[in-house]
Design a protein around this motif. Structure first.
Motif, PDB file in Angstrom:
ATOM      1  N   UNK A 221       0.991  -1.129   0.017  1.00  0.00           N
ATOM      2  CA  UNK A 221       0.069  -0.107  -0.132  1.00  0.00           C
ATOM      3  C   UNK A 221       0.810   1.368  -0.059  1.00  0.00           C
ATOM      4  N   UNK A 222       0.331   2.304  -0.726  1.00  0.00           N
ATOM      5  CA  UNK A 222       1.102   3.613  -0.723  1.00  0.00           C
ATOM      6  C   UNK A 222       0.596   4.526   0.656  1.00  0.00           C
ATOM      7  N   UNK A 223       1.302   5.437   0.622  1.00  0.00           N
ATOM      8  CA  UNK A 223       1.112   6.756   1.624  1.00  0.00           C
ATOM      9  C   UNK A 223      -0.392   6.840   1.925  1.00  0.00           C
ATOM     10  N   UNK A 224      -1.098   6.765   0.910  1.00  0.00           N
ATOM     11  CA  UNK A 224      -2.629   7.241   1.175  1.00  0.00           C
ATOM     12  C   UNK A 224      -3.447   5.952   1.319  1.00  0.00           C
ATOM     13  N   UNK A 225      -2.854   4.812   1.694  1.00  0.00           N
ATOM     14  CA  UNK A 225      -3.501   3.529   1.741  1.00  0.00           C
ATOM     15  C   UNK A 225      -4.120   3.017   0.164  1.00  0.00           C
ATOM     16  N   UNK A 226      -3.347   3.575  -0.767  1.00  0.00           N
ATOM     17  CA  UNK A 226      -3.911   3.096  -2.227  1.00  0.00           C
ATOM     18  C   UNK A 226      -3.166   1.707  -2.191  1.00  0.00           C
ATOM     19  N   UNK A 227      -3.909   0.737  -3.201  1.00  0.00           N
ATOM     20  CA  UNK A 227      -3.156  -0.596  -3.299  1.00  0.00           C
ATOM     21  C   UNK A 227      -2.039  -0.244  -4.363  1.00  0.00           C
ATOM     22  N   UNK A 228      -0.885  -0.941  -4.315  1.00  0.00           N
ATOM     23  CA  UNK A 228       0.319  -0.653  -5.147  1.00  0.00           C
ATOM     24  C   UNK A 228       0.357  -2.045  -6.033  1.00  0.00           C
ATOM     25  N   UNK A 229       0.110  -3.185  -5.317  1.00  0.00           N
ATOM     26  CA  UNK A 229       0.153  -4.449  -6.045  1.00  0.00           C
ATOM     27  C   UNK A 229      -1.133  -5.029  -6.270  1.00  0.00           C
ATOM     28  N   UNK A 230      -1.285  -5.525  -7.329  1.00  0.00           N
ATOM     29  CA  UNK A 230      -2.641  -6.313  -7.452  1.00  0.00           C
ATOM     30  C   UNK A 230      -2.889  -7.391  -7.877  1.00  0.00           C
ATOM     31  N   UNK A 231      -1.723  -8.142  -8.091  1.00  0.00           N
ATOM     32  CA  UNK A 231      -1.631  -9.662  -8.652  1.00  0.00           C
ATOM     33  C   UNK A 231      -0.574 -10.135  -9.045  1.00  0.00           C
ATOM     34  N   UNK A 232      -0.220 -11.398  -8.494  1.00  0.00           N
ATOM     35  CA  UNK A 232       0.937 -12.094  -8.686  1.00  0.00           C
ATOM     36  C   UNK A 232       0.568 -13.411  -9.608  1.00  0.00           C
TER      37      UNK A 232
END
Length: 344
Positions: A221-232
Motif C-alpha cells: 500500500x502507498x502513503x494514502x493507503x492506495x493499493x500498489x500491487x494487484x496480482x501475482x
C-alpha cells in the motif's frame, strides 16, 4: 497475434513488437527466442550460436497485429508482445505511443503489458508529454478511418486534433502493467520501479521461478493507503533444458499473497513434477499421484535424465525429487488446489 491462446491468464495475444535481447537468467530458455526462426516475419530476429538460438537485438513493429484489437468488440484480456518487450531499448517511443493509443481506443478490453525493462517503463509512464503524444496518435487513427467506434471519440464529439490535447487519462483504467522477475535479485531490481509507475493495475509474473522470492520487503500500500500491487502470477519453466521449481518457493509466494490479500495465480509446474514424502512409506506428487517410495525411484536417480533429486536447489530442505513429465502432465495443482486469482 491470436484471438485465443494457451496462456492460462489471458484471452488473446497481440505481438505488435517482435524481437528482444537476453537480459537475465529467466531469458535463458525463452520459448519465443527458440521459435522466432519458424515464422517468416520474425526471421533475422534470432541467430544460431553454440548455446542455441539467441535474440540479435533487432526489433520490428507489426502494424497489422497492432491494430487488431480495434476490430474486436467482445471484451477480452489481451497480452501484448509475448515475442518481444515493449520497453526494449531499441523500441522507439513512437511505437509505444501507438500501443497505448490502441489501449485508449478500446476501453472494452483489459490490456496486459509485461516487461523486464522496468526502469524504462517507469520513465515512459511518468513522462508528462506521454498523454499528449498518445492523444495525437488516437486522433490520427480516427482520421485514417481505423477506429470505427470508440467511446473516447464519442465523448469528444467533433473536437479537432489539438497539439496540446490531454484527453488520454494516465493511468489508463484498462491497462495492467507488470514486471517479470525470476529470483530475489531481479525482484529487488524491478519491483520498486513497478510500484512507482503510474498504473491502474500492477502485477508480477514470477516465471520461471528460479529461486525463493521475498515480497514482504516491498510495500503493498502507498502513503494514502492506495493499493500498489494487484496480482501475482507464478510458474515454472517448460521446454528443452527447463530448470525445476521447488514447491517451497511456490508455497511461500502463495502464503505471502494470502497475507497481503493479493490475488495469486499459479500457472504451471512446467517440465518437472515435484514428489515429496507423504504418509510413510508413500510419496506423493503435486499432480495427486501416490506411490510406495521403494517402487517409485530408479536405482540411481541422478543417472536417470527423467529424475532430479533436487538436492542442489535447497540443501537444507527435507528430501524431495523432480520427475520430468512435461508441462501438461505436471499440471498446475498446488497442494491439491488450483489458484486462479485475478484482479477485481
Amino acid at each position: 497475434m491470436a484471438d485465443g491462446t494457451k496462456i492460462e491468464w489471458t484471452d488473446a495475444t497481440v505481438n505488435a513488437v517482435n524481437g528482444c535481447t537476453v537480459l537475465s537468467p529467466g531469458c535463458k530458455r525463452c520459448y519465443a527466442m527458440r521459435q522466432a526462426h519458424r515464422f517468416e516475419a520474425r526471421r533475422g530476429l534470432t541467430q544460431h550460436t553454440a548455446g542455441g538460438m539467441v535474440w540479435t537485438g533487432e526489433v520490428r513493429l507489426n502494424e497489422k497485429a497492432l491494430l487488431q484489437p480495434l476490430a474486436w468488440k467482445r471484451p477480452r484480456r489481451i497480452f501484448w508482445n509475448a515475442h518481444g518487450d515493449l520497453f526494449h531499448e531499441n523500441v522507439p517511443d513512437a511505437w509505444i505511443d501507438k500501443v497505448f493509443a490502441v489501449c485508449a481506443l478500446t476501453p472494452q478490453h483489459q490490456h496486459q503489458i509485461l516487461t523486464k525493462r522496468s526502469a524504462r517503463m517507469r520513465a515512459y509512464l511518468s513522462d508528462p508529454r506521454m498523454p499528449q503524444r498518445v492523444a495525437l496518435v488516437c486522433f490520427d487513427m480516427n482520421r485514417a478511418g481505423l477506429v470505427k467506434f470508440s467511446a473516447l471519440f464519442a465523448a469528444l464529439g467533433d473536437r479537432e486534433r489539438d497539439e496540446d490535447a490531454e484527453f488520454v487519462p494516465i493511468p489508463l483504467a484498462n491497462v495492467w502493467l507488470g514486471v517479470s522477475v525470476e529470483d530475489q535479485r531481479r525482484a529487488d531490481d524491478r519491483i520498486p520501479d513497478l510500484l512507482a509507475t503510474p498504473g491502474a493495475v500492477r502485477f508480477l509474473s514470477v516465471e520461471p521461478l528460479l529461486g525463493p522470492v521475498d515480497l514482504d520487503i516491498f510495500p503493498v500500500f502507498g502513503p494514502s493507503r492506495e493499493r500498489l500491487l494487484h496480482w501475482v502470477i507464478v510458474g515454472g519453466e517448460s521446454g528443452h533444458g527447463a530448470r525445476p521449481m521447488h514447491p517451497a518457493w511456490v508455497r511461500s509466494l502463495r502464503d505471502q499473497c494470502a497475507d497481503a490479500d493479493v490475488p495469486f495465480f499459479f500457472k504451471q509446474w512446467g517440465e518437472w513434477l515435484p514428489w515429496e514424502p507423504g504418509c510413510p512409506p508413500e510419496w506423493q506428487s503435486q499432480s495427486g499421484l501416490r506411490e510406495d517410495h521403494h517402487a517409485l525411484f530408479p536405482d540411481d536417480i541422478d543417472a536417470d535424465p527423467k529424475w532430479d533429486d533436487g538436492i542442489w536447489a535447497v540443501p537444507d530442505h527435507d528430501h524431495f525429487a523432480f520427475q520430468r513429465v512435461g508441462k501438461k502432465a505436471a499440471g498446475r495443482m498446488l497442494d491439491g488446489a488450483t489458484h486462479d486469482g485475478m484482479p477485481a
